[in-house]
Design an enzyme around this catalytic site. Structure first.
Site, mmCIF file in Angstrom:
data_model
loop_
_atom_site.group_PDB
_atom_site.id
_atom_site.type_symbol
_atom_site.label_atom_id
_atom_site.label_comp_id
_atom_site.label_asym_id
_atom_site.label_seq_id
_atom_site.Cartn_x
_atom_site.Cartn_y
_atom_site.Cartn_z
ATOM 1 N N CYS A 1 0.855 -1.180 0.000
ATOM 2 C CA CYS A 1 0.000 0.000 0.000
ATOM 3 C C CYS A 1 0.899 1.241 0.000
ATOM 4 C CB CYS A 1 -0.929 0.128 1.187
ATOM 5 S SG CYS A 1 -1.997 -1.277 1.436
ATOM 6 N N ARG B 1 3.330 -0.438 -5.152
ATOM 7 C CA ARG B 1 3.155 -0.989 -3.807
ATOM 8 C C ARG B 1 1.817 -1.697 -3.636
ATOM 9 N NH1 ARG B 1 6.824 1.344 -0.243
ATOM 10 N NH2 ARG B 1 5.538 0.677 1.511
ATOM 11 N N TRP C 1 -3.150 -2.642 -1.520
ATOM 12 C CA TRP C 1 -2.937 -4.058 -1.808
ATOM 13 C C TRP C 1 -3.603 -4.788 -0.655
ATOM 14 C CZ3 TRP C 1 -0.582 -8.418 0.316
ATOM 15 C CH2 TRP C 1 -0.327 -9.482 -0.577
ATOM 16 N N ASN D 1 -0.933 2.213 5.799
ATOM 17 C CA ASN D 1 -0.141 1.150 5.196
ATOM 18 C C ASN D 1 0.364 0.289 6.341
ATOM 19 O OD1 ASN D 1 1.805 -0.401 3.901
ATOM 20 N ND2 ASN D 1 3.311 1.249 3.862
ATOM 21 N N GLY D 2 0.084 -1.010 6.302
ATOM 22 C CA GLY D 2 0.547 -1.887 7.377
ATOM 23 C C GLY D 2 -0.571 -2.767 7.876
ATOM 24 N N GLU E 1 16.096 -17.333 -11.869
ATOM 25 C CA GLU E 1 15.609 -15.962 -12.083
ATOM 26 C C GLU E 1 14.866 -15.853 -13.425
ATOM 27 O OE1 GLU E 1 15.055 -13.547 -10.350
ATOM 28 O OE2 GLU E 1 15.022 -11.787 -11.614
ATOM 29 N N LYS F 1 11.025 -14.652 -13.619
ATOM 30 C CA LYS F 1 10.586 -13.507 -14.425
ATOM 31 C C LYS F 1 9.451 -13.934 -15.345
ATOM 32 C CE LYS F 1 11.793 -10.682 -12.798
ATOM 33 N NZ LYS F 1 12.679 -10.709 -11.673
ATOM 34 N N GLU G 1 6.127 -14.700 -13.346
ATOM 35 C CA GLU G 1 5.414 -13.608 -12.675
ATOM 36 C C GLU G 1 4.754 -12.626 -13.642
ATOM 37 O OE1 GLU G 1 7.810 -11.243 -9.979
ATOM 38 O OE2 GLU G 1 9.518 -11.345 -11.313
ATOM 39 N N HIS H 1 17.822 -36.189 -12.668
ATOM 40 C CA HIS H 1 17.219 -36.695 -11.428
ATOM 41 C C HIS H 1 15.733 -36.401 -11.357
ATOM 42 C CE1 HIS H 1 21.208 -37.718 -10.044
ATOM 43 N NE2 HIS H 1 21.610 -36.516 -10.451
ATOM 44 N N LYS I 1 5.131 -4.819 -5.236
ATOM 45 C CA LYS I 1 6.592 -4.748 -5.267
ATOM 46 C C LYS I 1 7.205 -4.866 -3.870
ATOM 47 C CE LYS I 1 10.307 -2.715 -7.684
ATOM 48 N NZ LYS I 1 10.574 -3.975 -8.383
HETATM 49 C C1 F6R Z 1 10.455 -10.494 -8.436
HETATM 50 C C2 F6R Z 1 10.528 -9.603 -7.310
HETATM 51 C C3 F6R Z 1 10.341 -10.202 -5.965
HETATM 52 C C4 F6R Z 1 11.281 -9.515 -4.971
HETATM 53 C C5 F6R Z 1 11.013 -10.038 -3.564
HETATM 54 C C6 F6R Z 1 11.970 -9.448 -2.550
HETATM 55 O O1 F6R Z 1 10.658 -9.810 -9.636
HETATM 56 O O2 F6R Z 1 10.721 -8.438 -7.441
HETATM 57 O O3 F6R Z 1 10.565 -11.570 -5.987
HETATM 58 O O4 F6R Z 1 12.590 -9.754 -5.341
HETATM 59 O O5 F6R Z 1 9.700 -9.736 -3.187
HETATM 60 O O6 F6R Z 1 11.874 -8.066 -2.525
HETATM 61 P P1 F6R Z 1 13.010 -7.158 -1.916
HETATM 62 O O7 F6R Z 1 14.194 -7.272 -2.790
HETATM 63 O O8 F6R Z 1 12.420 -5.786 -1.916
HETATM 64 O O9 F6R Z 1 13.291 -7.674 -0.537
#
Ligand code: F6R
Length: 616
Positions: free
Chosen positions: A2, A27, A74, A98-99, A489, A493, A496, A512, A611
């Site tokens: 949020c 957010r 969110w 927020n929280g 990774e 990507k 997601e 395996h 994010k």
């Molecule tokens: C994926 C992504 C998330 C963050 C994860 C940790 O693209 O961005 O997997 O990497 O939520 O976030 P931080 O780095 O902010 O602790």
């Protein structure tokens, strides 16, 4: 999660708040709202869905007034809906939050017993009713009413509150969720992060947990003011810091999506993260920010890296360097797993917390546990003064600039840069690297931006390959050694943002289990540069081909053998082995981007994600 914005100034507040929320939409983006004081009372507009819906609602019902608060949500407590969108109103009070309020059930029950009627399922509405009750019970001001109310609340929060009877005042507070003040000319703002405020000022005040602040907008005679106190009423001063991010850094700058722009910003992000930190003459790294003098660096018995998601993948690459270059045993753990088992930390551990946002709940909780056990903590974060760096003994900030796309790209390669710097620093202090070796590793790092620019020049070819993956429901990514985390990774990507099922695997593990999946319908992305494990990975490619699997390979220019095996090849420049993870990840970011974009997905704001994950 949020985002919050508050504005008190001389301009019309609503468009400024909506614009600030746009920068915070990463957010959370399931609903949004704004409350503006028009001099007579408070008007609220809320809308379900992305911010565009709120902009449209505000255009239909313009809000007059130069003071207001806004929120992008969110959902945690209560489904996404207009009723659950913030601001929440009780009597003369409007609140954004927020929280999470942990004792919300008990407080709600208490308020209902007093006759309060709730109009949402949120924990936030409780704060609005508590503040309203405190004002009705005689609190002298909004400031005092908020203070009294927060003393009843447990949990993590950042809030901003308006009172219809105080047309120049916003009261805000921080406890566990970020809140920054922006000090402009004739205006004062608050927000969840600096990107929301940058269009107005670069002078920021970072609040501390437990701070309560009264923002007063400019009056006929006086300019704007901020009065900060602790929850116990002790006045405190917080320094004003000048931020060197520019407002345009948070704009799309001609790219269709922030993610694509951020992929292209990686050469700059890496160069900025290296800048001023390396000493090529001595083949060393300036270690001041790392917070470990040479004696302490030598005393470290183990490095323990904690991270989540993409940052966890950067940490896995970091482990490779720390063990290979600094010869220090390294453990990498997911933040959420540290709190789910009795993890053991020692006083001679160096705990590195890698977190782009610096706020991730699980990483933060794990860092607290490590610190309580006496370990030294180094934070690698992209957000100045965020919660994790605040707790740490040392902070090595990545300098990627604001990352708006929810799928992390430039922060990942900037984190790799920071971890490589730490590895070379420890390697040099611990005698595992001499000056020549250190210099050559750092020269390799300095060459990375040029290599990435070269790879970005082939983006159109990656787009063509992406077309062949649009209908794939499953994709397997394989890599070895430091390219195993890059396979993870690449898969993350893709899943997601394209919502296809993708799995990253260590190439050596293929036999395996995953080999059972391979048939003509399964695309397999194999990361196979000419490095120490090249021939083993080439063997995997042959095994995939023998089962009619479709191979998309990342291979070093001139690799004839691969040429004959793979359906598509993304060519990599010849580069020193230790910098290859920086390079192999870039085409995979582009691949995910183009597949998702081709599917018409909202690349920057994929479904169900946010994010900054500040919940467990
Ligand atoms: C994926 C992504 C998330 C963050 C994860 C940790 O693209 O961005 O997997 O990497 O939520 O976030 P931080 O780095 O902010 O602790």
């Amino acid at each position: 999660m949020c985002g919050i914005v508050g504005y008190a100034g001389r301009q019309s507040a609503a468009p400024i708040i909506v614009d600030g929320l746009r920068k915070l939409e990463y957010r959370g983006y399931d609903s949004a709202g704004v409350a503006v004081h028009d001099g007579r009372g408070i008007e609220v507009v809320r809308a379900l869905g992305k911010l565009r819906a709120l902009s449209e609602a505000v255009a239909k019902r313009p809000l007059e007034g130069t003071l207001g608060i806004g929120h992008t949500r969110w959902a945690t407590h209560g489904r996404p809906s207009e009723e659950n969108a913030h601001p929440h109103v009780a009597g003369k009070v409007a609140v954004v939050h927020n929280g999470i309020i942990e004792n919300h059930v008990a407080l709600r029950r208490e308020l209902i017993a007093e006759g309060v009627r709730f109009s949402s399922e949120t924990d936030t509405e409780i704060i609005a009713h508590l503040v309203d009750r405190a004002l009705r019970n005689g609190a002298r001001s909004l400031f005092e009413a908020v203070r009294a109310s927060l003393q009843l609340v447990t949990g993590a929060y950042a809030i901003a509150v308006l009172n219809a009877d105080e047309p120049l005042t916003i009261v805000a507070a921080r406890h566990g969720s970020p809140l920054v003040l922006g000090i402009g000319e004739n205006e004062i703002l608050c927000g969840s992060d600096i990107s929301a405020l940058l269009a107005h000022t670069r002078d920021m005040v970072f609040l501390e947990d437990g701070d309560l602040v009264e923002l007063r907008g400019p009056g006929p005679e006086a300019g704007p003011t901020a009065r900060i106190q602790t929850m116990d009423g002790v006045p405190v001063e917080r320094p004003t810091k000048r931020i060197d991010w520019s407002p345009t850094m948070a704009e799309r700058g001609g790219f269709k999506h922030f993610m694509l722009k951020e992929i292209h910003e990686q050469p700059d992000a890496i160069a900025a993260t290296l800048r001023g930190r390396i000493d090529l003459e001595n083949g060393d790294v300036h270690g001041g920010e790392i917070g470990l003098d040479p004696v302490s660096a030598r005393a470290i018995r183990r490095v323990y890296i904690i991270a989540c998601g993409t940052s966890y993948h950067a940490a896995l690459v970091g482990r490779y360097w720390l063990e290979a270059l600094a010869r220090v045993p390294t453990t990498v753990e997911l933040g959420s797993e540290v709190s789910n088992r009795p993890a053991v930390f020692f006083e001679d551990d160096l705990v590195i917390a890698v977190s782009q946002s610096g706020e991730t709940f699980d990483t933060l909780a794990a860092v607290k546990a490590a610190k309580a056990a006496g370990a030294r903590v180094l934070a690698v974060s992209n957000v100045l003064d965020s919660a994790i760096p605040r707790l740490a003994h040392g902070e090595l900030y990545t300098r990627a600039g604001p990352e708006i796309g929810v799928a992390s790209t430039k922060c990942f390669t900037a984190q790799l840069t920071a971890l490589l710097l730490v590895s070379v620093y420890l390697g040099r202090q611990r005698g595992a690297l001499d000056a020549d070796a250190g210099r050559s590793l750092l020269q390799g790092a300095c060459a990375v931006p040029g290599f990435i620019n070269e790879l970005l020049g082939d983006a159109d070819y990656v787009r063509t390959i992406a077309t062949s993956l649009v209908d794939a429901t499953d994709v397997l990514f394989l890599g070895r050694g430091y390219n195993y985390p890059i396979a993870l990774e690449g898969a993350l990507k893709l899943k997601e943002i394209s919502y296809a099922h993708a799995e990253g695997y260590a190439a050596g593990e293929m036999k395996h289990g995953p080999i059972a999946l391979i048939d003509a319908s399964l695309p397999v992305v194999v990361i196979a540069p000419k490095d120490a494990s090249y021939f083993k990975t080439l063997g995997n490619v042959q095994e995939v081909r023998a089962r009619e699997g479709r191979v998309i390979a990342l291979a070093t220019k001139g690799d004839e053998a691969m040429h004959d095996l793979a359906e598509h090849i993304i060519w990599l420049p010849e580069a020193p082995e230790h910098v290859l993870p920086f390079l192999t990840v870039v085409p995979l970011q582009l691949l995910a981007y183009y597949v998702a974009s081709r599917k018409g997905h909202d690349v920057d704001q994929p479904r169900n994600l946010a994010k900054t994950v500040t919940v467990e």
